[in-house]
Design a protein around this motif. Structure first.
Motif, PDB file in Angstrom:
ATOM      1  N   ALA A 129       0.831  -1.213   0.000  1.00 18.46           N
ATOM      2  CA  ALA A 129       0.000   0.000   0.000  1.00 18.46           C
ATOM      3  C   ALA A 129       0.859   1.253   0.000  1.00 18.46           C
ATOM      4  O   ALA A 129       0.498   2.269  -0.604  1.00 18.46           O
ATOM      5  N   LEU A 130       1.993   1.194   0.654  1.00 18.55           N
ATOM      6  CA  LEU A 130       2.898   2.341   0.705  1.00 18.55           C
ATOM      7  C   LEU A 130       3.417   2.671  -0.687  1.00 18.55           C
ATOM      8  O   LEU A 130       3.382   3.830  -1.123  1.00 18.55           O
ATOM      9  N   ASN A 131       3.889   1.668  -1.395  1.00 20.10           N
ATOM     10  CA  ASN A 131       4.381   1.892  -2.756  1.00 20.10           C
ATOM     11  C   ASN A 131       3.279   2.394  -3.682  1.00 20.10           C
ATOM     12  O   ASN A 131       3.470   3.347  -4.444  1.00 20.10           O
ATOM     13  N   ASP A 132       2.114   1.741  -3.628  1.00 19.72           N
ATOM     14  CA  ASP A 132       1.027   2.095  -4.548  1.00 19.72           C
ATOM     15  C   ASP A 132       0.453   3.479  -4.236  1.00 19.72           C
ATOM     16  O   ASP A 132       0.206   4.286  -5.151  1.00 19.72           O
ATOM     17  N   THR A 133       0.235   3.781  -2.954  1.00 19.21           N
ATOM     18  CA  THR A 133      -0.359   5.063  -2.574  1.00 19.21           C
ATOM     19  C   THR A 133       0.585   6.223  -2.859  1.00 19.21           C
ATOM     20  O   THR A 133       0.166   7.266  -3.378  1.00 19.21           O
ATOM     21  N   LEU A 134       1.862   6.044  -2.537  1.00 19.72           N
ATOM     22  CA  LEU A 134       2.827   7.107  -2.813  1.00 19.72           C
ATOM     23  C   LEU A 134       2.980   7.351  -4.303  1.00 19.72           C
ATOM     24  O   LEU A 134       3.111   8.504  -4.748  1.00 19.72           O
ATOM     25  N   ALA A 135       2.962   6.283  -5.090  1.00 17.59           N
ATOM     26  CA  ALA A 135       3.074   6.448  -6.545  1.00 17.59           C
ATOM     27  C   ALA A 135       1.866   7.197  -7.091  1.00 17.59           C
ATOM     28  O   ALA A 135       1.998   8.073  -7.965  1.00 17.59           O
ATOM     29  N   GLN A 136       0.697   6.872  -6.583  1.00 16.44           N
ATOM     30  CA  GLN A 136      -0.518   7.553  -7.042  1.00 16.44           C
ATOM     31  C   GLN A 136      -0.516   9.022  -6.640  1.00 16.44           C
ATOM     32  O   GLN A 136      -0.859   9.902  -7.444  1.00 16.44           O
ATOM     33  N   ASP A 137      -0.116   9.317  -5.425  1.00 15.15           N
ATOM     34  CA  ASP A 137      -0.036  10.715  -4.991  1.00 15.15           C
ATOM     35  C   ASP A 137       1.028  11.475  -5.770  1.00 15.15           C
ATOM     36  O   ASP A 137       0.862  12.669  -6.060  1.00 15.15           O
ATOM     37  N   ARG A 138       2.117  10.793  -6.105  1.00 10.28           N
ATOM     38  CA  ARG A 138       3.166  11.456  -6.894  1.00 10.28           C
ATOM     39  C   ARG A 138       2.627  11.847  -8.268  1.00 10.28           C
ATOM     40  O   ARG A 138       2.962  12.896  -8.824  1.00 10.28           O
ATOM     41  N   GLN A 139       1.775  11.015  -8.818  1.00 10.89           N
ATOM     42  CA  GLN A 139       1.223  11.262 -10.149  1.00 10.89           C
ATOM     43  C   GLN A 139       0.172  12.367 -10.136  1.00 10.89           C
ATOM     44  O   GLN A 139       0.158  13.220 -11.037  1.00 10.89           O
ATOM     45  N   TYR A 140      -0.679  12.376  -9.108  1.00 13.33           N
ATOM     46  CA  TYR A 140      -1.853  13.252  -9.148  1.00 13.33           C
ATOM     47  C   TYR A 140      -1.759  14.502  -8.274  1.00 13.33           C
ATOM     48  O   TYR A 140      -2.427  15.500  -8.577  1.00 13.33           O
ATOM     49  N   VAL A 141      -0.997  14.478  -7.178  1.00 17.57           N
ATOM     50  CA  VAL A 141      -1.032  15.638  -6.273  1.00 17.57           C
ATOM     51  C   VAL A 141       0.339  16.263  -6.021  1.00 17.57           C
ATOM     52  O   VAL A 141       0.421  17.280  -5.324  1.00 17.57           O
ATOM     53  N   PHE A 142       1.397  15.706  -6.557  1.00 13.33           N
ATOM     54  CA  PHE A 142       2.711  16.319  -6.376  1.00 13.33           C
ATOM     55  C   PHE A 142       2.943  17.386  -7.434  1.00 13.33           C
ATOM     56  O   PHE A 142       2.686  17.170  -8.619  1.00 13.33           O
ATOM     57  N   ASP A 143       3.405  18.557  -6.982  1.00 15.54           N
ATOM     58  CA  ASP A 143       3.701  19.657  -7.885  1.00 15.54           C
ATOM     59  C   ASP A 143       5.217  19.808  -7.986  1.00 15.54           C
ATOM     60  O   ASP A 143       5.860  20.273  -7.043  1.00 15.54           O
ATOM     61  N   PRO A 144       5.809  19.423  -9.116  1.00 15.49           N
ATOM     62  CA  PRO A 144       7.275  19.485  -9.234  1.00 15.49           C
ATOM     63  C   PRO A 144       7.813  20.912  -9.235  1.00 15.49           C
ATOM     64  O   PRO A 144       8.989  21.122  -8.961  1.00 15.49           O
ATOM     65  N   ARG A 145       6.970  21.906  -9.533  1.00 12.56           N
ATOM     66  CA  ARG A 145       7.449  23.294  -9.537  1.00 12.56           C
ATOM     67  C   ARG A 145       7.790  23.764  -8.131  1.00 12.56           C
ATOM     68  O   ARG A 145       8.821  24.396  -7.909  1.00 12.56           O
TER      69      ARG A 145
END
Length: 726
Positions: free
Chosen positions: A191-207
């Motif tokens: 769950a840690l890998n999957d949830t973090l990957a999903q949050d990285r895709q949808y809610v992380f702002d690289p700027r």
């Protein structure tokens, strides 16, 4: 024995502050008596309560302290259930679950409530029930056309839940203590890998290097966010919250540790780098030097907000995000009142009491942990007394209290409250237990014993004794104090083990501490109306009503009175204004308004656009999402906008369209394009909480029992030049 020490301690404070068998507060008293068989009786403004003997007990000079510890255990037993229920799930029918319910008025399991409660020590009291509750909040994906995985659930919430609210990663704060069970540990890592990957895709702002989303736990938006978010939560989903980012930092740290244990060195390094980068971004973006505090949240373009919350501050300190002098200053500068520390500051004069004008014991427990982290004896004692007083005067570990009176209800017309206040609230129960185990006896979450006890608490806890003891079924911890107490903080001098008994001999040290901030203004000023912005021969003219502070493209421009010019270049700025009180406090911001005429494109997908100049462009959609109330649900529409400009590398933007009141603008993203490039836009399906199998049990709205729903009525695609380089 310690009569000289006791006399000196009493001379430093009022006799009524000893709190042996009685607590006096605002003309009322709570009294605790104890029988020979270990039963307690608590009498107070609420009436009388009998408290049975419990499997864990403490022996101190204070029957009040000892009896309230027994009461917390009794209430934990009452919160230990074999079935839960909520009106929005399975039509309100009982759901089998040998787990903890949230409280007397909340007979369900919520991700954040349970996770914080477990982190506050409930994993030590009933590890299996803790695992069961956490497992209930995991889910696989019910839509076979979407990427599969095991995810932590974001509960129903603002605008249709995730990714407006994104603090579901708090789940890992609790789960990290329960990894001795291999099956559960395997699920945690997956769950840690999957949830973090999903949050990285949808809610992380690289700027900005931050994760978007609502403040953790402070999910009644009108209480803490600008009033105009009552009908439009896109701002919340676009913004960045301190607490939620610290929770992501802690999850990334856990992921790095578990990746190493699984022999996945490349993943461990990736998580370590992401955690380090996030820590740096949090300190760069949330620290407000003029206040010496961490802001509660900032706008999506980095605009600072003069608002603060205790949980975010405490988590920043206990997680190690805030270090050294910054940690000490941040806690010392966070205001407090005689009854305790408010969960937000400054307060809102137009909102009822709930998160606003309130003390929440579980947040006070995290503040106590933060005070221990920075060795602040005055703050340790202050938060400990607040937790004790609230439980004693109410006769239960309540959900929350009014800030100035610590009452469970204050009549104030339409502002009366707390609006909801549940007895035996799980995380308040956990707060009291943690205050005893770690706050007094120093039993840390790592299993080490590190007491840090303010000398000011010696009269209450020790009286004329030289030791106090915590008894558990497996062990006992005894704290011994020296005859001479020259200092303000008791810490470990030596530790000896006698069978199952650990004896800690303590010494007093003089720990310099900053004075608590007790003279802060209570309320923030009311925010001004939004300014207007127009372009003329001189540039972009901003006009506001009276004297205000102007912000443009994430930066503070300064005070204006009436009007001024900003951004004399070609690109239109986005501006907002605040009002400043006589105490120097800034209001929340007005709505943001942007200059210029955006390009609108309709018709079918794909859509094409030719860049007129090389640069960065802000992109969003007009939409309507009427699939649920703006207060709750699981059907925030989430899409991915795929962009190809000329021969450049493809770009991708998550677009969030929460429940709306009519047509409005979605979240935005920023793309890059070269002059003359033809950009092609494709709209691809994303992911929302209704896609999780768990929500097949949701009967309180759309996207539940009738199947997943991730859709909105989509209108024009909007493009405008982006300004301000974060």
């Amino acid at each position: 024995m310690l009569s000289v020490v006791l006399m000196a301690a009493l001379a430093a404070g009022a006799q009524g502050d000893v709190w042996r068998d009685e607590i006096a507060w605002r003309g009322q008293q709570a009294h605790m008596s104890v029988a020979k068989d270990g039963h307690f009786t608590l009498a107070g403004p609420f009436g009388t309560r009998d408290i049975g003997a419990q499997r864990m007990r403490v022996e101190t000079a204070s029957p009040m302290f000892d009896g309230l510890f027994a009461m917390a255990q009794e209430e934990l037993t009452q919160d230990s259930v074999t079935a839960i229920r909520d009106g929005a799930f399975d039509h309100g029918q009982p759901i089998p679950c040998t787990c903890f319910e949230t409280g007397a008025k909340w007979p369900y399991v919520w991700t954040r409530d349970l996770s914080y409660s477990i982190d506050l020590g409930l994993w030590q009291f009933d590890p299996q029930r803790s695992r069961n509750g956490l497992s209930f909040k995991l889910s696989d994906v019910r839509d076979p056309s979407l990427p599969q995985g095991l995810y932590v659930m974001q509960d129903t919430g603002s605008g249709g839940s995730w990714p407006i609210s994104t603090d579901r990663v708090v789940w890992f704060l609790g789960a990290q203590h329960l990894l001795d069970d291999k099956v559960f540990a395997d699920n945690v890592y997956r769950a840690l890998n999957d949830t973090l990957a999903q949050d990285r895709q949808y809610v992380f702002d690289p700027r900005l290097g931050l994760y978007r989303g609502e403040t953790s736990f402070l999910d009644w938006r009108e209480q803490t966010y600008p009033a105009w978010t009552a009908s439009n939560v896109v701002f919340i989903g676009q913004s960045f919250a301190l607490s939620t980012n610290v929770l992501h930092y802690q999850a990334l740290q856990l992921a790095a540790r578990l990746a190493k244990e699984h022999g996945e060195s490349a993943n461990a390094k990736r998580y370590e780098e992401q955690a380090a980068s996030l820590k740096k971004a949090i300190n760069a973006r949330f620290w407000r030097a003029d206040r010496g505090m961490y802001m509660s949240y900032i706008d999506g373009d980095g605009t600072p907000y003069d608002t603060y919350d205790l949980l975010g501050t405490a988590l920043a300190i206990t997680s190690g995000v805030a270090e050294g002098e910054s940690a000490r200053i941040a806690l010392a500068n966070y205001p407090t009142w005689p009854a305790g520390s408010p969960v937000i500051w400054p307060e809102r004069s137009d909102q009822p009491i709930y998160h606003n004008r309130a003390i929440w014991p579980f947040v006070s427990a995290y503040a106590l942990r933060a005070a221990r982290e920075v060795n602040d004896p005055a703050r340790i004692a202050h938060e400990l007394r607040s937790i004790m007083r609230g439980a004693a005067m109410a006769g239960s570990n309540m959900e929350n209290y009014e800030l100035l009176t610590q009452a469970t209800h204050v009549e104030d017309g339409k502002l009366s409250g707390p609006v909801v206040d549940s007895p035996r609230q799980l995380w308040s129960v956990a707060a009291y237990l943690d205050m005893v185990n770690e706050g007094v006896f120093g039993l840390t979450q790592r299993g080490s014993i590190e007491p840090k006890l303010p000398v000011s608490l010696v009269p209450m806890l020790f009286g004329d004794r030289d030791s106090i003891t915590l008894h558990t079924p497996e062990r006992s911890i005894t704290l011994r104090i020296p005859r001479k107490l020259q200092g303000n903080l008791l810490v470990t001098d030596s530790i000896r083990q006698h069978g199952t008994e650990t004896v800690v001999t303590m010494k007093a040290i003089d720990q310099p501490s900053l004075p608590m901030h007790t003279d802060a203004p209570l309320y923030a000023p009311a925010p001004p109306d939004a300014p207007t912005i127009e372009k003329d021969d001189r540039g972009w003219r901003v006009e506001a009503d009276g004297k205000v502070v102007l912000y443009a493209d994430g930066q503070r421009v300064g005070t204006i009175d009436g009007n001024t010019y900003v951004a004399e270049g070609v690109k239109p700025p986005c501006v907002s204004v605040t009002r400043v009180s006589e105490h120097g406090m800034e209001s929340l911001h007005s709505k943001t308004v942007c200059g210029g005429d955006p390009i609108s494109m309709g018709d079918s997908w794909p859509r094409s656009w030719t860049a007129s100049a090389t640069g960065r462009y802000r992109v969003w959609l007009r939409y309507e999402n009427n699939h649920g109330s703006i207060e709750t649900g699981v059907t925030a529409a989430v899409k991915m906008l795929a962009i190809t400009c000329g021969n450049e590398a493809p770009q991708s933007l998550p677009i969030v369209m929460p429940h709306s009141v009519g047509e409005q603008s979605s979240s935005y993203g920023v793309i890059s394009a070269k002059a003359g490039d033809v950009c092609r836009f494709e709209l691809e399906q994303g992911f929302n909480m209704s896609d999780l199998s768990h929500f097949a049990h949701y009967t309180g709205g759309k996207g539940g029992i009738e199947g997943p729903l991730n859709d909105a009525r989509i209108g024009d695609l909007i493009i405008t030049p982006a300004t301000g380089t974060p």
